[in-house]
Design an enzyme around this catalytic site. Structure first.
Site, mmCIF file in Angstrom:
data_model
loop_
_atom_site.group_PDB
_atom_site.id
_atom_site.type_symbol
_atom_site.label_atom_id
_atom_site.label_comp_id
_atom_site.label_asym_id
_atom_site.label_seq_id
_atom_site.Cartn_x
_atom_site.Cartn_y
_atom_site.Cartn_z
ATOM 1 N N GLY A 185 0.873 -1.182 0.000
ATOM 2 C CA GLY A 185 0.000 0.000 0.000
ATOM 3 C C GLY A 185 0.901 1.220 0.000
ATOM 4 O O GLY A 185 1.874 1.276 0.750
ATOM 5 N N ASP A 202 12.985 -6.007 -8.505
ATOM 6 C CA ASP A 202 11.557 -5.673 -8.495
ATOM 7 C C ASP A 202 11.418 -4.178 -8.198
ATOM 8 O O ASP A 202 11.912 -3.706 -7.163
ATOM 9 C CB ASP A 202 10.865 -6.514 -7.396
ATOM 10 C CG ASP A 202 9.401 -6.158 -7.190
ATOM 11 O OD1 ASP A 202 8.812 -5.516 -8.077
ATOM 12 O OD2 ASP A 202 8.849 -6.531 -6.136
ATOM 13 N N ASP A 247 7.632 4.665 -3.697
ATOM 14 C CA ASP A 247 7.175 4.927 -2.315
ATOM 15 C C ASP A 247 8.374 5.135 -1.401
ATOM 16 O O ASP A 247 8.362 6.010 -0.529
ATOM 17 C CB ASP A 247 6.345 3.743 -1.793
ATOM 18 C CG ASP A 247 5.068 3.544 -2.589
ATOM 19 O OD1 ASP A 247 4.572 4.534 -3.159
ATOM 20 O OD2 ASP A 247 4.584 2.407 -2.638
ATOM 21 N N SER A 289 11.342 -4.634 0.836
ATOM 22 C CA SER A 289 12.544 -4.154 0.153
ATOM 23 C C SER A 289 12.980 -2.758 0.616
ATOM 24 O O SER A 289 13.950 -2.215 0.111
ATOM 25 C CB SER A 289 12.285 -4.122 -1.352
ATOM 26 O OG SER A 289 11.311 -3.140 -1.642
HETATM 27 O O1 RIB Z 1 3.484 1.514 -4.971
HETATM 28 C C1 RIB Z 1 3.413 0.134 -4.730
HETATM 29 C C2 RIB Z 1 2.146 -0.192 -4.006
HETATM 30 O O2 RIB Z 1 1.065 0.097 -4.866
HETATM 31 C C3 RIB Z 1 1.988 -1.651 -3.645
HETATM 32 O O3 RIB Z 1 2.512 -1.952 -2.376
HETATM 33 C C4 RIB Z 1 0.489 -1.866 -3.758
HETATM 34 O O4 RIB Z 1 -0.141 -2.164 -2.555
HETATM 35 C C5 RIB Z 1 -0.068 -0.606 -4.399
HETATM 36 O O5 RIB Z 1 -0.663 0.200 -3.482
#
Ligand code: RIB
Length: 285
Positions: A39, A229, A235, A272
Site C-alpha cells: 500500500g 523488483d 514509495d 525491500s
Molecule cells: O506503490 C506500490 C504499491 O502500490 C503496492 O505496495 C500496492 O499495494 C499498491 O498500493
C-alpha cells in the site's frame, strides 16, 4: 528528526513472479507467489521511518485475515499506529505481477482504504503537530483534501504523491507544497503541476529532477544497482524525501534516490525498503 504524518493506504500485496506478463486472454505459469504487506501509504510511512523520520500513520485496515499482519509491519518498523482504525469488511489488497526484468503490473482493490472518508479531531491534531504531511491517492480524495487543508492552516508542509494518477480539482493543487511524480504521471498531469511550488520527477534508473518555486532545476543522478523488483521504489523514494525535506532539497534528493534504488534490489514492497544504515553506506561511497 522530522515529524511526519502519513494519511494513506495500506494493502496486502499478492505478488506473483513470472518470466513475462501474460497478454490479454493468455495464461502463463508463474514462478513464485508471496504475500507482502504494501500500500502506498504504508510503504511511504515505513520508508520515512527507516530513513530517520518520526512517523505516525492515519489509515484503515479491515477485519479480515490480513488486518493484524498489516498493522504488525507498521509497528515493527516503529511507525505510530494510534490513528490506524479497523473498518468492517476486507482490507485493501493489490494483485501484483512482477516479470523477469523487475517491471510490474498492479491491480488495487481499495477495501478498508475506501472507507477512510473523514478525519477526526485526533487525526487533525496529529497533522497540526507534524512538520510534514504525506498523502497519496489510494484513499478517498475528500480525505486527502481535508488533511492538506488542515496541514496548510497549521504550517505543516504538504507532500502529495498523486498516485494512482488522475485529474485533480484546482482546489487540491492549491494546498500542495511538494509533488512527487514519475515521468508518466508528470506527462498526464501536465500544466496542473505548475501550481505546485516544488515538483520532483523521478526518472527510474536515471535518478530524479527537482524544480523549485523560482524555476531553478536540480538534477539528481541515478544510483546503479541490480534490479529485482521495482514495486514500492517510488514509495521508498517519497518516504525518504519526506524524512529529509527539512535538510533542504539537495540532501533530501540524495537520500530519496539512494533509498529508492536500494528498494529495487529485493522482491516485495515493504520487504525491500532499506534501513537507514544501508542508505548511509551507499550515500557515503
Ligand atoms: O506503490 C506500490 C504499491 O502500490 C503496492 O505496495 C500496492 O499495494 C499498491 O498500493
Amino acid at each position: 528528526m522530522a515529524r511526519i504524518v502519513v494519511v494513506g493506504s495500506i494493502n496486502m500485496d499478492l505478488v506473483t513472479t513470472v518470466k513475462r506478463r501474460p497478454e490479454p486472454g493468455e495464461t502463463v505459469s508463474g514462478e513464485k507467489f508471496s504475500l507482502v504487506p504494501g500500500g502506498k501509504g504504508s510503504n511511504q510511512a515505513i520508508a520515512a521511518r527507516r530513513a530517520g523520520g518520526e512517523v505516525g500513520f492515519v489509515g484503515a485496515v479491515g477485519d479480515d485475515v490480513f488486518a493484524d499482519e498489516l498493522r504488525r509491519v507498521l509497528v515493527d518498523a516503529g511507525v505510530g499506529v494510534s490513528r490506524l482504525r479497523r473498518a468492517h469488511g476486507p482490507s485493501g489488497v493489490a494483485a501484483i505481477i512482477v516479470d523477469d526484468g523487475g517491471e510490474n503490473s498492479i491491480i488495487v482493490v481499495g477495501g478498508a482504504n475506501s472507507r477512510l472518508t473523514t478525519l477526526d479531531e485526533d487525526d487533525l491534531e496529529a497533522i497540526a503537530q507534524a512538520d510534514v504531511l504525506l498523502c497519496q491517492l489510494e484513499i478517498p480524495l475528500p480525505t486527502v483534501l481535508q488533511a492538506a487543508r488542515h496541514a496548510r492552516a497549521h504550517d505543516t508542509t504538504v507532500i502529495l504523491n498523486p498516485s494512482p494518477v488522475r485529474e485533480l480539482p484546482e482546489q487540491v493543487w492549491a494546498e500542495i507544497d511538494i509533488a512527487v511524480v514519475n515521468e508518466g504521471e508528470a506527462a498526464q498531469l501536465g500544466a496542473a503541476l505548475d501550481a505546485v511550488p516544488h515538483v520532483i520527477t523521478t526518472l527510474g534508473a536515471d535518478g530524479a529532477i527537482y524544480r523549485g518555486p523560482d524555476g531553478i532545476t536540480l538534477p539528481q543522478p541515478g544510483v546503479r544497482v541490480e534490479v529485482v523488483d521495482t514495486t514500492g521504489a517510488g514509495d521508498t523514494f517519497t518516504g525518504a524525501l519526506a524524512a529529509h525535506w527539512p535538510d533542504g532539497p539537495e540532501i533530501a534528493l540524495a537520500w530519496a534516490c539512494t533509498a529508492g534504488a536500494l528498494a529495487t534490489t529485493k522482491l516485495g514492497a515493504s520487504a525491500s525498503i532499506p534501513t537507514r544504515n544501508a542508505i548511509e553506506r551507499l550515500l557515503s561511497r
